[in-house]
Enzyme design. Structure first.
Site, PDB file in Angstrom:
ATOM      1  N   TYR A 144      23.892  72.478  13.507  1.00 29.29           N
ATOM      2  CA  TYR A 144      23.266  73.017  14.713  1.00 29.29           C
ATOM      3  C   TYR A 144      21.637  73.798  14.157  1.00 29.29           C
ATOM      4  O   TYR A 144      22.079  74.744  13.224  1.00 29.29           O
ATOM      5  CB  TYR A 144      23.957  73.734  15.665  1.00 29.29           C
ATOM      6  CG  TYR A 144      23.274  74.409  16.858  1.00 29.29           C
ATOM      7  CD1 TYR A 144      22.755  73.496  17.763  1.00 29.29           C
ATOM      8  CD2 TYR A 144      23.076  75.794  17.107  1.00 29.29           C
ATOM      9  CE1 TYR A 144      22.316  73.791  19.111  1.00 29.29           C
ATOM     10  CE2 TYR A 144      22.298  75.917  18.232  1.00 29.29           C
ATOM     11  CZ  TYR A 144      21.784  75.287  19.355  1.00 29.29           C
ATOM     12  OH  TYR A 144      21.376  75.531  20.415  1.00 29.29           O
ATOM     13  N   ASP A 239      19.017  76.571   6.880  1.00 29.67           N
ATOM     14  CA  ASP A 239      18.949  77.348   8.178  1.00 29.67           C
ATOM     15  C   ASP A 239      20.131  78.487   8.103  1.00 29.67           C
ATOM     16  O   ASP A 239      21.219  78.246   8.273  1.00 29.67           O
ATOM     17  CB  ASP A 239      19.293  76.324   9.460  1.00 29.67           C
ATOM     18  CG  ASP A 239      19.514  77.041  10.588  1.00 29.67           C
ATOM     19  OD1 ASP A 239      19.897  78.348  10.598  1.00 29.67           O
ATOM     20  OD2 ASP A 239      19.914  76.512  11.499  1.00 29.67           O
ATOM     21  N   LYS A 267      20.682  85.908  14.665  1.00 30.46           N
ATOM     22  CA  LYS A 267      21.894  86.540  14.497  1.00 30.46           C
ATOM     23  C   LYS A 267      21.874  88.056  13.787  1.00 30.46           C
ATOM     24  O   LYS A 267      21.421  88.637  14.367  1.00 30.46           O
ATOM     25  CB  LYS A 267      23.264  85.716  14.196  1.00 30.46           C
ATOM     26  CG  LYS A 267      23.089  84.422  15.318  1.00 30.46           C
ATOM     27  CD  LYS A 267      24.114  83.451  15.213  1.00 30.46           C
ATOM     28  CE  LYS A 267      24.137  82.367  16.296  1.00 30.46           C
ATOM     29  NZ  LYS A 267      23.969  81.083  15.788  1.00 30.46           N
TER      30      LYS A 267
HETATM   31  C1  LIG Z   1      23.019  80.033  16.214  1.00 30.23           C
HETATM   32  C2  LIG Z   1      22.237  79.301  15.376  1.00 30.23           C
HETATM   33  C3  LIG Z   1      20.844  78.676  15.867  1.00 30.23           C
HETATM   34  C4  LIG Z   1      20.124  78.857  16.881  1.00 30.23           C
HETATM   35  O1  LIG Z   1      19.933  80.123  17.223  1.00 30.23           O
HETATM   36  P1  LIG Z   1      19.619  80.781  18.640  1.00 30.23           P
HETATM   37  O2  LIG Z   1      19.361  82.273  18.489  1.00 30.23           O
HETATM   38  O3  LIG Z   1      20.929  80.454  19.459  1.00 30.23           O
HETATM   39  O4  LIG Z   1      18.453  80.001  19.100  1.00 30.23           O
HETATM   40  C5  LIG Z   1      20.514  77.787  14.791  1.00 30.23           C
HETATM   41  N1  LIG Z   1      20.861  77.595  13.709  1.00 30.23           N
HETATM   42  C6  LIG Z   1      22.214  78.117  13.520  1.00 30.23           C
HETATM   43  C7  LIG Z   1      22.726  77.729  12.131  1.00 30.23           C
HETATM   44  C8  LIG Z   1      22.834  78.712  14.417  1.00 30.23           C
HETATM   45  O5  LIG Z   1      24.059  79.109  14.212  1.00 30.23           O
END
Ligand SMILES: *Cc1c(COP(=O)(O)O)cnc(C)c1O
Length: 428
Positions: A144, A239, A267
């Site tokens: 994701y 990511d 995060k």
């Molecule tokens: C949570 C998450 C996102 C998206 O971040 P948001 O602040 O919810 O837009 C993207 N990549 C990873 C790996 C994530 O865990």
């Protein structure tokens, strides 16, 4: 447990907010039942609107690595708020947090702050395309990267060349530029690169996947991706929205000793406020506006409250050389405790763990990609989730989510969790 007020609030919310929530996973659709409305949280605990108390293994989906309402973070935000909450002008604190982040993370020269992980990943891909002059990207099924169009593409069966959109509203045109690969399958990636010679701008992945349960990279997968990218002039994007400042000060790059070309954050870097960021070396960052032609902007980017929370959080993490060892030890303790109980009850299970990320899968065979993760027994997971909730332990309401441990968790909390697992296991 009684959820009287939560139920009433959920009913009210559904009249004015789609599904009653501002992010879908909160709606408990995967596990059934009524979402719990949070009222407050402190340390390792979250309290709901009915005054039930839970040991929290979601921690706002990752940011609260030191525990909820951590004093230095709260104080920093409160003090900053008194000075004004947004200016639309540069502020000193943006440079301070940038300097600190760059000192902690290997292999980056500059960092741009945005407002979410979604924005970070979306902008990183735009930058990669602008820098390389190529259009296609490779992403992995089950990873994701936020909800921007290019990432909402799902695998068909087998080796997929062109993805098809898995959300209405994403165009075929967008989908055709996103190629899907299987996580941990380097041959699959190599075949995709061959089939799309000289068209691929970047490969983006979660260096430890956390959005299909917790899935570690195996067999030097990250190193092999690095080698492939170097050979084909492709940028490697980590990511690290989930893993950044969680698995090590320098995130997965440090833990696995692999350099990415662009790194995305979110995060933890915001200390619980809406922050994302992407970082890279000068050669690439020089293409970003206002230095270069690749456009990216944000009215509230680098917001002083958000930067204050993030700076306080990173400062605490940076000063604590034992933090990641402590977190990993606590997670291992939980892992061992749960394994023992699930074995005693002859419950098929796989537990994956890296640092303070852990996931429980109710299946027999190794879980190493989206397909193997999807084999988990969802009925067992549902029963487990609701059993744990009833025991006062809040885990993610989906088998595809990772649990996050925070430093505020005590061994007493972990023992209570393991005892809860043992009572719930009897009912599975
Ligand atoms: C949570 C998450 C996102 C998206 O971040 P948001 O602040 O919810 O837009 C993207 N990549 C990873 C790996 C994530 O865990």
């Amino acid at each position: 447990m009684l959820y009287k007020r939560s139920s009433a609030l959920f009913k009210e919310a559904q009249d004015v907010i789609p599904g009653g929530v501002n992010s879908p996973v909160r709606a408990f659709k995967a596990v059934g039942g009524t979402p719990i409305f949070a009222k407050s949280a402190k340390g390792a605990y979250v309290f709901d609107e009915d005054d039930n108390q839970y040991i929290d293994y979601i921690n706002s989906w990752g940011p609260m690595i030191l525990g909820h309402a951590h004093k230095p973070v709260v104080d920093a935000v409160v003090e900053k708020a008194k000075l004004g909450t947004s200016f639309g002008m540069p502020t000193e604190i943006e440079t301070k947090i940038a300097e600190l982040a760059i000192s902690m993370v290997p292999n980056i020269d500059k960092i741009r702050f945005v407002n979410s992980g979604t924005e970070a990943c979306m902008s990183a891909v735009r930058l990669a395309r602008g820098f390389t002059g190529k259009e296609k990207i490779i992403k992995f099924a089950g990873c994701y990267h936020g909800h921007s169009d290019a990432f909402l593409i799902q695998a068909g069966s087998g080796a997929v060349t062109f993805g098809s959109p898995n959300s209405p509203g994403v165009t075929e045109g967008t989908a055709k530029d996103t190629l899907l690969a299987r996580y941990n399958d380097i041959d699959n990636v190599e075949a995709l690169i061959k089939a799309n010679a000289d068209e691929i701008a970047c490969i983006i992945l979660e260096p430890v996947a956390g959005n299909m349960g917790c899935i570690p990279p195996k067999d030097n997968f990250l190193q092999k991706l690095r080698t492939l990218c170097d050979a084909h002039n492709i940028l490697l994007i980590f990511d690290e929205v989930m893993t950044g400042f969680r698995l090590a000060k320098g995130g997965a790059q440090e833990l696995f000793n692999v350099d990415a070309d662009i790194v995305c954050f979110g995060k933890v870097i915001g200390g619980g406020l809406p922050v994302g960021a992407f970082a890279t070396r000068n050669e690439i960052m020089n293409h970003l506006a206002p230095l270069g032609a690749v456009y990216q902007a944000g009215t509230l980017s680098g917001n002083p409250l958000a930067m204050a929370a993030g700076l306080a959080m990173l400062t605490e993490i940076n000063l604590d050389d034992e933090l990641f060892t402590r977190l990993a030890e606590k997670t291992e303790y939980l892992h061992k405790g749960m394994t023992k109980i699930l074995q005693e009850h002859n419950i098929d299970h796989v537990i994956n763990r890296v640092g303070s990320m852990i996931s429980v899968h109710f299946c027999k065979d190794e879980v190493y990609d989206f397909e193997t993760s999807a084999k988990g027994n969802n009925a067992s997971f549902k029963a487990f989730f609701h059993g744990m909730l009833n025991e006062g332990v809040y885990i993610a309401p989906s088998a595809f989510e990772t649990w996050f441990l925070c430093d505020a968790l005590s061994y007493e909390d972990l023992d209570k969790t393991i005892e809860a697992v043992s009572r719930v296991a009897k009912t599975l």
